[in-house]
Design a protein around this motif. Structure first.
Motif, PDB file in Angstrom:
ATOM      1  N   GLN A   1     -96.403 -57.945 -84.992  1.00  0.00           N
ATOM      2  CA  GLN A   1     -97.560 -57.055 -84.012  1.00  0.00           C
ATOM      3  C   GLN A   1     -97.211 -55.754 -84.044  1.00  0.00           C
ATOM      4  N   LEU A   2     -95.983 -55.514 -83.586  1.00  0.00           N
ATOM      5  CA  LEU A   2     -95.483 -54.010 -83.304  1.00  0.00           C
ATOM      6  C   LEU A   2     -95.410 -53.295 -84.727  1.00  0.00           C
ATOM      7  N   LYS A   3     -94.976 -53.780 -85.726  1.00  0.00           N
ATOM      8  CA  LYS A   3     -94.889 -53.336 -87.111  1.00  0.00           C
ATOM      9  C   LYS A   3     -96.405 -52.921 -87.513  1.00  0.00           C
ATOM     10  N   ALA A   4     -97.290 -53.618 -87.230  1.00  0.00           N
ATOM     11  CA  ALA A   4     -98.727 -53.444 -87.630  1.00  0.00           C
ATOM     12  C   ALA A   4     -99.101 -52.436 -86.778  1.00  0.00           C
ATOM     13  N   ASP A   5     -98.796 -52.154 -85.684  1.00  0.00           N
ATOM     14  CA  ASP A   5     -99.167 -51.143 -84.765  1.00  0.00           C
ATOM     15  C   ASP A   5     -98.302 -49.667 -85.175  1.00  0.00           C
ATOM     16  N   TYR A   6     -97.330 -50.052 -85.434  1.00  0.00           N
ATOM     17  CA  TYR A   6     -96.544 -48.698 -85.770  1.00  0.00           C
ATOM     18  C   TYR A   6     -97.126 -48.168 -87.002  1.00  0.00           C
ATOM     19  N   GLU A   7     -97.320 -49.282 -87.951  1.00  0.00           N
ATOM     20  CA  GLU A   7     -97.788 -48.519 -89.492  1.00  0.00           C
ATOM     21  C   GLU A   7     -99.069 -48.013 -89.212  1.00  0.00           C
ATOM     22  N   GLU A   8    -100.058 -48.435 -88.338  1.00  0.00           N
ATOM     23  CA  GLU A   8    -101.266 -47.819 -88.199  1.00  0.00           C
ATOM     24  C   GLU A   8    -101.033 -46.375 -87.370  1.00  0.00           C
ATOM     25  N   GLU A   9    -100.172 -46.338 -86.476  1.00  0.00           N
ATOM     26  CA  GLU A   9     -99.960 -45.294 -85.690  1.00  0.00           C
ATOM     27  C   GLU A   9     -99.314 -43.958 -86.196  1.00  0.00           C
ATOM     28  N   SER A  10     -98.316 -44.572 -87.235  1.00  0.00           N
ATOM     29  CA  SER A  10     -97.559 -43.421 -87.993  1.00  0.00           C
ATOM     30  C   SER A  10     -98.104 -42.753 -89.205  1.00  0.00           C
ATOM     31  N   LYS A  11     -99.619 -43.634 -89.648  1.00  0.00           N
ATOM     32  CA  LYS A  11    -100.288 -43.331 -90.976  1.00  0.00           C
ATOM     33  C   LYS A  11    -100.331 -41.762 -90.917  1.00  0.00           C
TER      34      LYS A  11
ATOM     35  N   GLU B   1     -90.164 -23.734 -93.196  1.00  0.00           N
ATOM     36  CA  GLU B   1     -90.969 -25.025 -93.276  1.00  0.00           C
ATOM     37  C   GLU B   1     -90.401 -26.177 -93.456  1.00  0.00           C
ATOM     38  N   ASP B   2     -88.945 -26.151 -93.927  1.00  0.00           N
ATOM     39  CA  ASP B   2     -88.239 -27.460 -93.625  1.00  0.00           C
ATOM     40  C   ASP B   2     -87.942 -27.826 -92.314  1.00  0.00           C
ATOM     41  N   MET B   3     -87.782 -27.069 -91.408  1.00  0.00           N
ATOM     42  CA  MET B   3     -87.527 -27.408 -90.064  1.00  0.00           C
ATOM     43  C   MET B   3     -88.991 -28.042 -89.457  1.00  0.00           C
ATOM     44  N   LYS B   4     -89.864 -27.429 -89.930  1.00  0.00           N
ATOM     45  CA  LYS B   4     -91.170 -28.154 -89.304  1.00  0.00           C
ATOM     46  C   LYS B   4     -91.442 -29.521 -89.893  1.00  0.00           C
ATOM     47  N   ALA B   5     -91.061 -29.851 -91.214  1.00  0.00           N
ATOM     48  CA  ALA B   5     -90.916 -31.331 -91.757  1.00  0.00           C
ATOM     49  C   ALA B   5     -90.207 -32.155 -90.948  1.00  0.00           C
ATOM     50  N   ASP B   6     -89.033 -31.560 -90.630  1.00  0.00           N
ATOM     51  CA  ASP B   6     -87.827 -32.355 -90.122  1.00  0.00           C
ATOM     52  C   ASP B   6     -88.380 -32.683 -88.710  1.00  0.00           C
ATOM     53  N   ALA B   7     -89.170 -31.906 -87.885  1.00  0.00           N
ATOM     54  CA  ALA B   7     -89.545 -32.100 -86.741  1.00  0.00           C
ATOM     55  C   ALA B   7     -90.390 -33.281 -86.477  1.00  0.00           C
ATOM     56  N   ILE B   8     -91.567 -33.196 -87.674  1.00  0.00           N
ATOM     57  CA  ILE B   8     -92.513 -34.332 -87.913  1.00  0.00           C
ATOM     58  C   ILE B   8     -91.605 -35.632 -88.118  1.00  0.00           C
ATOM     59  N   ALA B   9     -90.795 -35.493 -88.806  1.00  0.00           N
ATOM     60  CA  ALA B   9     -90.007 -36.677 -89.220  1.00  0.00           C
ATOM     61  C   ALA B   9     -89.430 -37.347 -87.991  1.00  0.00           C
ATOM     62  N   LEU B  10     -88.715 -36.339 -87.075  1.00  0.00           N
ATOM     63  CA  LEU B  10     -87.900 -36.689 -85.937  1.00  0.00           C
ATOM     64  C   LEU B  10     -89.004 -37.602 -85.104  1.00  0.00           C
ATOM     65  N   ALA B  11     -90.223 -36.915 -85.133  1.00  0.00           N
ATOM     66  CA  ALA B  11     -91.249 -37.435 -83.877  1.00  0.00           C
ATOM     67  C   ALA B  11     -91.685 -38.765 -84.287  1.00  0.00           C
ATOM     68  N   ILE B  12     -91.848 -38.978 -85.481  1.00  0.00           N
ATOM     69  CA  ILE B  12     -92.112 -40.543 -86.008  1.00  0.00           C
ATOM     70  C   ILE B  12     -91.017 -41.469 -85.585  1.00  0.00           C
ATOM     71  N   LYS B  13     -89.619 -40.917 -85.948  1.00  0.00           N
ATOM     72  CA  LYS B  13     -88.568 -41.518 -85.698  1.00  0.00           C
ATOM     73  C   LYS B  13     -88.458 -42.189 -84.123  1.00  0.00           C
ATOM     74  N   ARG B  14     -88.832 -41.319 -83.327  1.00  0.00           N
ATOM     75  CA  ARG B  14     -88.695 -41.153 -82.108  1.00  0.00           C
ATOM     76  C   ARG B  14     -89.808 -41.899 -81.407  1.00  0.00           C
ATOM     77  N   SER B  15     -90.748 -42.332 -82.089  1.00  0.00           N
ATOM     78  CA  SER B  15     -92.025 -43.111 -81.679  1.00  0.00           C
ATOM     79  C   SER B  15     -91.603 -44.242 -80.601  1.00  0.00           C
ATOM     80  N   PRO B  16     -92.261 -44.284 -79.448  1.00  0.00           N
ATOM     81  CA  PRO B  16     -91.896 -45.359 -78.471  1.00  0.00           C
ATOM     82  C   PRO B  16     -92.092 -46.719 -79.353  1.00  0.00           C
ATOM     83  N   THR B  17     -93.251 -46.845 -80.057  1.00  0.00           N
ATOM     84  CA  THR B  17     -93.457 -48.188 -80.662  1.00  0.00           C
ATOM     85  C   THR B  17     -92.507 -48.231 -81.816  1.00  0.00           C
TER      86      THR B  17
END
Length: 233
Positions: free
Chosen positions: A144-154, A13-29
């Protein structure tokens, strides 16, 4: 062995959470956002440096202007001295003319330096305006990017919070000593726990000696000498 199964379940379960966190961090936005932030910081640093350079040039210009005033005063004094007591010999004439020439050369050199400083100051002020404009435009893009990222990562952040909560539920079933060891090893390598499969550490595929295998199968906690992971049956 149940305590090791609880540890393994927590790692899943911890690795699943880390995978989601990594996906957020690696977002192109997010990467664009960080690039825009770094650009703004770089331009702010450049702007400050130019400002300091301009300040130093202005100070130098003031010093030279004062030196020119003194040189002109010296030249005036030479003229007054000439008028009050004209030289009577050729050597006196030559000496006076040499002093006059030195004063005029000094004034010309100072004037050339002031001209150079004025040009460099004008160029730096122009560059400063350009840098300020670049930073202002980058700030708009950043916002603008910050607003887009916040919406995207919500939604992803909600998924992460849910997964962290799920991992927390499983974590509460893990022996505290094992959990402490888990967190310590995770700082250096992830995942921190590996299974024993066919006499090997599943983390690095290193074959283990029979004495170590016996310890693991007997329930003793062993760390892989190669990768440092905890090995469980």
């Amino acid at each position: 062995m149940e305590k090791y199964e609880a540890l393994w379940a927590y790692q899943v379960e911890d690795m699943k959470a880390d995978a989601i966190a990594l996906a957020i961090k690696r977002s192109p936005t997010r990467q664009k956002l960080e690039k825009a932030r770094d650009f703004i910081l770089d331009r702010q640093k450049q702007y400050k440096q130019i400002e300091e350079d301009i300040g130093a040039m202005v100070d130098r210009k003031d010093i030279i202007a004062q030196a020119i005033v003194r040189s002109k005063e010296q030249l005036d004094n030479l003229q007054k001295r000439f008028e009050a007591a004209p030289p009577t010999t050729s050597d006196e004439v030559k000496s006076l003319l040499a002093e006059v020439s030195r004063c005029r050369d000094t004034i010309r050199q100072y004037e050339v330096e002031i001209s150079r400083i004025v040009k460099e100051t004008d160029a730096n002020e122009k560059l400063q305006r350009s840098v300020r404009l670049d930073a202002a435009n980058a700030k708009k893009s950043f916002d603008q990017l910050k607003a887009d990222y916040e919406e995207e990562s919500k939604s992803k952040k909600e998924d992460l919070e849910n997964q962290r909560a799920k991992a927390k539920e499983v974590m509460d079933q893990v022996d505290p000593a094992l959990l402490e060891e888990y967190e310590t090893i995770k700082k250096h390598i992830s995942p921190p726990v590996a299974r024993l499969i066919h006499g090997q550490c599943s983390g690095c595929n290193t074959s283990l000696p029979s004495a170590i295998l016996s310890k693991i199968k007997g329930g003793t906690l062993v760390e892989c000498e190669t990768c440092g992971r905890m090995i469980i049956p």
